[in-house]
Write a protein that holds these residues in place. Structure first.
Motif, PDB file in Angstrom:
ATOM      1  N   GLY A 122       0.837  -1.191   0.000  1.00 45.67           N
ATOM      2  CA  GLY A 122       0.000   0.000   0.000  1.00 45.67           C
ATOM      3  C   GLY A 122       0.873   1.243   0.000  1.00 45.67           C
ATOM      4  N   THR A 123       0.245   2.387   0.203  1.00 47.10           N
ATOM      5  CA  THR A 123       0.970   3.660   0.210  1.00 47.10           C
ATOM      6  C   THR A 123       0.640   4.432   1.480  1.00 47.10           C
ATOM      7  N   ALA A 124       1.646   5.024   2.064  1.00 42.50           N
ATOM      8  CA  ALA A 124       1.464   5.833   3.275  1.00 42.50           C
ATOM      9  C   ALA A 124       2.343   7.072   3.164  1.00 42.50           C
ATOM     10  N   THR A 125       1.915   8.134   3.806  1.00 44.36           N
ATOM     11  CA  THR A 125       2.704   9.367   3.850  1.00 44.36           C
ATOM     12  C   THR A 125       3.352   9.492   5.227  1.00 44.36           C
ATOM     13  N   ILE A 126       4.653   9.678   5.223  1.00 46.46           N
ATOM     14  CA  ILE A 126       5.393   9.854   6.472  1.00 46.46           C
ATOM     15  C   ILE A 126       5.676  11.344   6.642  1.00 46.46           C
ATOM     16  N   THR A 127       5.306  11.881   7.795  1.00 45.00           N
ATOM     17  CA  THR A 127       5.472  13.313   8.064  1.00 45.00           C
ATOM     18  C   THR A 127       6.347  13.508   9.293  1.00 45.00           C
ATOM     19  N   VAL A 128       7.288  14.434   9.196  1.00 47.31           N
ATOM     20  CA  VAL A 128       8.097  14.822  10.347  1.00 47.31           C
ATOM     21  C   VAL A 128       7.766  16.268  10.677  1.00 47.31           C
ATOM     22  N   THR A 129       7.610  16.573  11.968  1.00 46.59           N
ATOM     23  CA  THR A 129       7.199  17.903  12.405  1.00 46.59           C
ATOM     24  C   THR A 129       8.111  18.391  13.516  1.00 46.59           C
ATOM     25  N   THR A 130       8.538  19.654  13.403  1.00 45.24           N
ATOM     26  CA  THR A 130       9.364  20.257  14.450  1.00 45.24           C
ATOM     27  C   THR A 130       8.462  20.824  15.543  1.00 45.24           C
ATOM     28  N   ARG A 131       9.082  21.295  16.608  1.00 43.99           N
ATOM     29  CA  ARG A 131       8.311  21.830  17.731  1.00 43.99           C
ATOM     30  C   ARG A 131       7.543  23.090  17.353  1.00 43.99           C
ATOM     31  N   ASN A 132       7.985  23.804  16.319  1.00 45.62           N
ATOM     32  CA  ASN A 132       7.264  25.002  15.897  1.00 45.62           C
ATOM     33  C   ASN A 132       6.478  24.753  14.606  1.00 45.62           C
ATOM     34  N   LYS A 133       6.114  23.473  14.415  1.00 46.21           N
ATOM     35  CA  LYS A 133       5.177  23.075  13.365  1.00 46.21           C
ATOM     36  C   LYS A 133       5.726  23.159  11.937  1.00 46.21           C
ATOM     37  N   LYS A 134       7.047  23.196  11.781  1.00 46.45           N
ATOM     38  CA  LYS A 134       7.617  23.071  10.443  1.00 46.45           C
ATOM     39  C   LYS A 134       7.571  21.590  10.066  1.00 46.45           C
ATOM     40  N   THR A 135       7.192  21.289   8.818  1.00 45.07           N
ATOM     41  CA  THR A 135       6.993  19.892   8.432  1.00 45.07           C
ATOM     42  C   THR A 135       7.699  19.549   7.131  1.00 45.07           C
ATOM     43  N   ALA A 136       7.936  18.251   6.983  1.00 44.84           N
ATOM     44  CA  ALA A 136       8.425  17.688   5.721  1.00 44.84           C
ATOM     45  C   ALA A 136       7.736  16.339   5.546  1.00 44.84           C
ATOM     46  N   LYS A 137       7.463  15.969   4.293  1.00 43.57           N
ATOM     47  CA  LYS A 137       6.707  14.749   4.033  1.00 43.57           C
ATOM     48  C   LYS A 137       7.348  13.932   2.924  1.00 43.57           C
ATOM     49  N   ILE A 138       7.053  12.633   2.973  1.00 44.14           N
ATOM     50  CA  ILE A 138       7.505  11.743   1.915  1.00 44.14           C
ATOM     51  C   ILE A 138       6.492  10.606   1.788  1.00 44.14           C
ATOM     52  N   LYS A 139       6.291  10.125   0.560  1.00 45.61           N
ATOM     53  CA  LYS A 139       5.390   8.997   0.350  1.00 45.61           C
ATOM     54  C   LYS A 139       6.184   7.696   0.331  1.00 45.61           C
ATOM     55  N   VAL A 140       5.624   6.684   0.970  1.00 49.28           N
ATOM     56  CA  VAL A 140       6.249   5.365   1.016  1.00 49.28           C
ATOM     57  C   VAL A 140       5.290   4.359   0.381  1.00 49.28           C
ATOM     58  N   LYS A 141       5.807   3.672  -0.636  1.00 51.23           N
ATOM     59  CA  LYS A 141       5.013   2.634  -1.294  1.00 51.23           C
ATOM     60  C   LYS A 141       5.567   1.282  -0.867  1.00 51.23           C
ATOM     61  N   VAL A 142       4.731   0.494  -0.218  1.00 47.32           N
ATOM     62  CA  VAL A 142       5.156  -0.805   0.294  1.00 47.32           C
ATOM     63  C   VAL A 142       4.736  -1.885  -0.696  1.00 47.32           C
ATOM     64  N   VAL A 143       5.723  -2.693  -1.090  1.00 42.18           N
ATOM     65  CA  VAL A 143       5.460  -3.827  -1.983  1.00 42.18           C
ATOM     66  C   VAL A 143       5.979  -5.088  -1.315  1.00 42.18           C
ATOM     67  N   ASP A 144       5.556  -6.222  -1.786  1.00 38.57           N
ATOM     68  CA  ASP A 144       5.957  -7.496  -1.181  1.00 38.57           C
ATOM     69  C   ASP A 144       6.142  -8.527  -2.284  1.00 38.57           C
ATOM     70  N   ASP A 145       7.416  -8.790  -2.661  1.00 36.17           N
ATOM     71  CA  ASP A 145       7.668  -9.775  -3.711  1.00 36.17           C
ATOM     72  C   ASP A 145       8.640 -10.855  -3.258  1.00 36.17           C
ATOM     73  N   GLY A 146       8.963 -10.840  -1.976  1.00 36.44           N
ATOM     74  CA  GLY A 146       9.805 -11.901  -1.440  1.00 36.44           C
ATOM     75  C   GLY A 146      11.287 -11.725  -1.665  1.00 36.44           C
ATOM     76  N   SER A 147      11.712 -10.647  -2.325  1.00 31.65           N
ATOM     77  CA  SER A 147      13.146 -10.476  -2.587  1.00 31.65           C
ATOM     78  C   SER A 147      13.684  -9.183  -1.959  1.00 31.65           C
ATOM     79  N   GLN A 148      12.931  -8.630  -1.051  1.00 27.50           N
ATOM     80  CA  GLN A 148      13.291  -7.347  -0.483  1.00 27.50           C
ATOM     81  C   GLN A 148      14.565  -7.429   0.375  1.00 27.50           C
ATOM     82  N   PRO A 149      15.389  -6.389   0.300  1.00 26.64           N
ATOM     83  CA  PRO A 149      16.560  -6.341   1.185  1.00 26.64           C
ATOM     84  C   PRO A 149      16.118  -6.037   2.615  1.00 26.64           C
ATOM     85  N   ILE A 150      16.946  -6.391   3.544  1.00 32.10           N
ATOM     86  CA  ILE A 150      16.612  -6.165   4.949  1.00 32.10           C
ATOM     87  C   ILE A 150      17.347  -4.918   5.421  1.00 32.10           C
TER      88      ILE A 150
END
Length: 661
Positions: free
Chosen positions: A293-321
């Motif tokens: 699936g897809t999820a958005t990861i957000t990081v926020t500072t104490r004064n509400k400054k933010t940065a975001k990135i999208k993470v797409k999760v796949v599962d094919d059995g060959s993923q690195p650890i």
């Protein structure tokens, strides 16, 4: 009546006599020492004596009476400045110059200036008029302005405009008074003490904002400056080290790093996932991929400054650890749901999680009840109670499920319930990872709390199901009992480094073995270069030839924890001839002794010791035969031939460095 009359007549007579005497003694009216004194003319000869008396003696002319002043002025005019507390003497000037009179002095404001006999004293700042009056009412005046020489006419601060001050820091303000003679106590005030306080000119930044600092002199002169308190650690922005959409394999992870601006910025960071079923994120920025699936990861500072990135999760059995950057435990537990396999992984020589230490079968949740994702071990129980019995070696995961052994009727390793064992390798649990005792015990003893557990959907590793036990069996055949396998995960070697000479030996000794209850017995030794140093099975290092080598000491188990010991083999230093300097006096003494010895033998210095042509040797001076063999000299270097050869003493140096764990 007659007596009263006589008494009255007597008193009247006395009064008349007193009046006459007083009139005779009184000076000429209106004469004062400040005027011009006129002396009468005295005539000597026959004539009158005294006042209108004629006699044969000296005649005295009556004294002339000084004129009264027609005007008076003062030696100061206009407005005269007088420092507070000082005095000023005023002098009247009469017209005509020979006039005489008495004076009366007066101040229009005694609280400002007083006057007595022409001496004016400044009492208080302000203006007063000093007036002098003669006996015949002639007047002159002058204004006296009493001022404070120490009273500031102005005040300035060494900071102007708006001054920026970091939160928590302080700034010292300096006030300058004018004129230079000014003296005053200063009063400091802040328009907002919550933002910036001030005491004695020292401003302390308390809270972000702006405050006005005011300094006031004793006569209300003021200066102001604005203080803008800012937070130097307050982020103005935050950014991630990755952008766009990142693909992550289910059961693996992704380490994100946040960078704040400015460089001085400091802030706790809050991480959040928009869909925890797809991806979770811890407060160190490590993303654990849970399910496709897809999820958005957000990081926020104490004064509400933010940065975001999208993470797409796949599962094919060959993923690195991928593990978090701060993960320093020896193992990772990787579970493949579709193959019902648990793999115990360790780092390879490149630090990647590719080494397979063990493969175990496991059962997973019925109806896909076991969630994929990235978890950790949070608790351990030797026996965990279920409604249906007890499981040995229970390792609780952060998701709430357990990795545990089969179910037993009681806390007895000989009371297994065979049906709970025989279904291992299938979807048989309520969500836990039910595995054989061999696996549960291995994790229980070797994997500490905090060990990462990855549960993936698709296959990467696989193993066979355990052989079924009979219905009347009482024990798990993989149960290690009282002898669990515990691998060495760390140790040191004493010494940690060697410096030897060819032929020398030194024994290496493993120490500080972790864990202390390891089941591992013995260590293996190997040399990277047997031509430099060899090592025996019991750790005795022998230096063979010069050079450098590395002795590897490895625990004799599957984890193969290794410590490398550098060995340097160096040949002993060859003694080099040196020189022992002789003083000039000692050299001359040696030469005299040599001459005497040669004379006794009937020889001359020239016959015994030829001297190079370009070397100056004192006349009749030569080295005796018994030391001449030890004398060396260098003509080109200007050597006088009086240096004796000396053997160099080799210095033995052995450096031992012990590697700490």
């Amino acid at each position: 009546m007659k007596r009263s009359y006589k008494l009255f007549a007597l008193i009247l007579t006395l009064l008349l006599l007193l009046a006459a005497w007083a009139a005779a003694e009184a000076p000429t009216a209106g004469v004062e020492t400040t005027g011009t004194e006129v002396t009468g003319t005295e005539t000597t000869g026959s004539g009158t004596t005294g006042s209108g008396t004629t006699g044969s003696g000296t005649t005295e002319t009556p004294a002339a009476v000084p004129p009264a002043p027609t005007a008076v002025a003062l030696d100061h005019t206009g407005t005269v400045k007088l420092p507070l507390g000082d005095a000023l003497t005023l002098t009247p000037v009469l017209t005509p110059a020979d006039a005489q009179t008495t004076y009366t002095w007066k101040s229009s404001k005694k609280s400002v200036a007083t006057v007595s006999g022409g001496v004016v004293k400044g009492k208080k700042t302000g203006t007063a008029t000093i007036t002098v009056t003669t006996a015949n009412k002639k007047k002159a005046s002058v204004k006296i302005r009493v001022y404070d020489p120490y009273l500031p006419s102005g005040v300035k601060l060494d900071q102007t405009g708006t001054v920026k001050l970091p939160l928590g820091e302080q700034l010292t303000l300096t006030a300058a008074l004018s004129p230079e003679t000014a003296r005053s106590k200063l009063k400091w005030a802040s328009s907002s003490k919550r933002i910036a306080s001030v005491s004695g000119g020292v401003v302390k930044a308390k809270k972000v904002g702006t405050a006005t600092i005011t300094v006031t002199t004793r006569n209300k002169k003021k200066a102001r400056v604005k203080i803008k308190v800012y937070d130097p650690y307050k982020p103005t922005s935050v950014a991630l080290d990755r952008s766009g959409t990142q693909t992550v394999f289910a059961g693996s992870g992704l380490q994100l790093t946040a960078t704040m601006k400015p460089d001085t910025a400091r802030s706790t960071l809050k991480w959040k996932s928009s869909n925890k079923k797809v991806a979770i994120v811890n407060q160190n920025g490590f993303v654990g991929a849970q399910a496709p699936g897809t999820a958005t990861i957000t990081v926020t500072t104490r004064n509400k400054k933010t940065a975001k990135i999208k993470v797409k999760v796949v599962d094919d059995g060959s993923q690195p650890i991928v593990m978090p950057d701060d993960y320093n435990l020896p193992y990772v537990i990787y579970t493949c749901k579709n193959t019902h396999t648990i793999a115990i992984l360790a780092r390879d020589d490149n630090g990647e999680w590719t080494r397979v230490i063990r493969l175990f079968p496991t059962g997973t949740g019925r109806n896909n009840a076991t969630d994929v994702g990235f978890y950790t071990i949070v608790k351990k129980e030797r026996w965990h109670k279920w409604g249906s019995g007890y499981s040995p070696f229970a390792n609780k995961l952060s998701v709430g499920i357990y990795l545990h052994g089969p179910i037993y009727k009681s806390k007895n390793q000989n009371a297994i319930r065979p049906n709970y064992y025989n279904c291992i390798g299938t979807d048989c649990s309520s969500g836990c990872l039910r595995t054989v005792c061999g696996c549960a015990a291995w994790v229980y003893y070797n994997c500490p709390v905090g060990t990462g557990v990855i549960i993936a959907q698709n296959s990467r590793f696989s193993t066979s199901r355990p052989k079924k036990i009979g219905k009347k069996a009482t024990k798990d055949p993989t149960d290690p009992g009282d002898n669990p396998e515990i691998l060495v995960t760390g140790f040191s070697v004493d010494p940690g480094a060697l410096t030897l000479e060819p032929g020398a030996t030194r024994t290496l000794t493993p120490a500080g073995i972790s864990p202390s209850n390891t089941s591992t017995r013995g260590f293996k030794y190997s040399s990277s270069d047997a031509g430099v140093a060899t090592v025996s099975a019991d750790g005795v290092v022998t230096a063979v030839g010069t050079g450098e080598a590395v002795i590897s000491v490895t625990a004799a188990d599957d984890f193969k924890c290794t410590v490398k010991v550098p060995v340097t083999v160096s040949a002993p230093e060859t003694a080099q001839p040196g020189t022992v300097e002789m003083t000039e006096a000692a050299a001359q003494e040696e030469a005299v002794d040599a001459q005497a010895a040669f004379a006794d033998a009937g020889a001359t210095p020239e016959e015994e010791m030829p001297v190079p042509e370009d070397v100056d040797v004192p006349e009749d001076t030569v080295a005796p035969e018994e030391i001449s063999a030890d004398l060396v000299y260098d003509v080109e270097a200007g050597d006088d031939g009086l240096s004796m050869a000396a053997e160099a003493v080799p210095e033995e140096m052995t450096e031992i460095v012990v590697d700490g764990e």
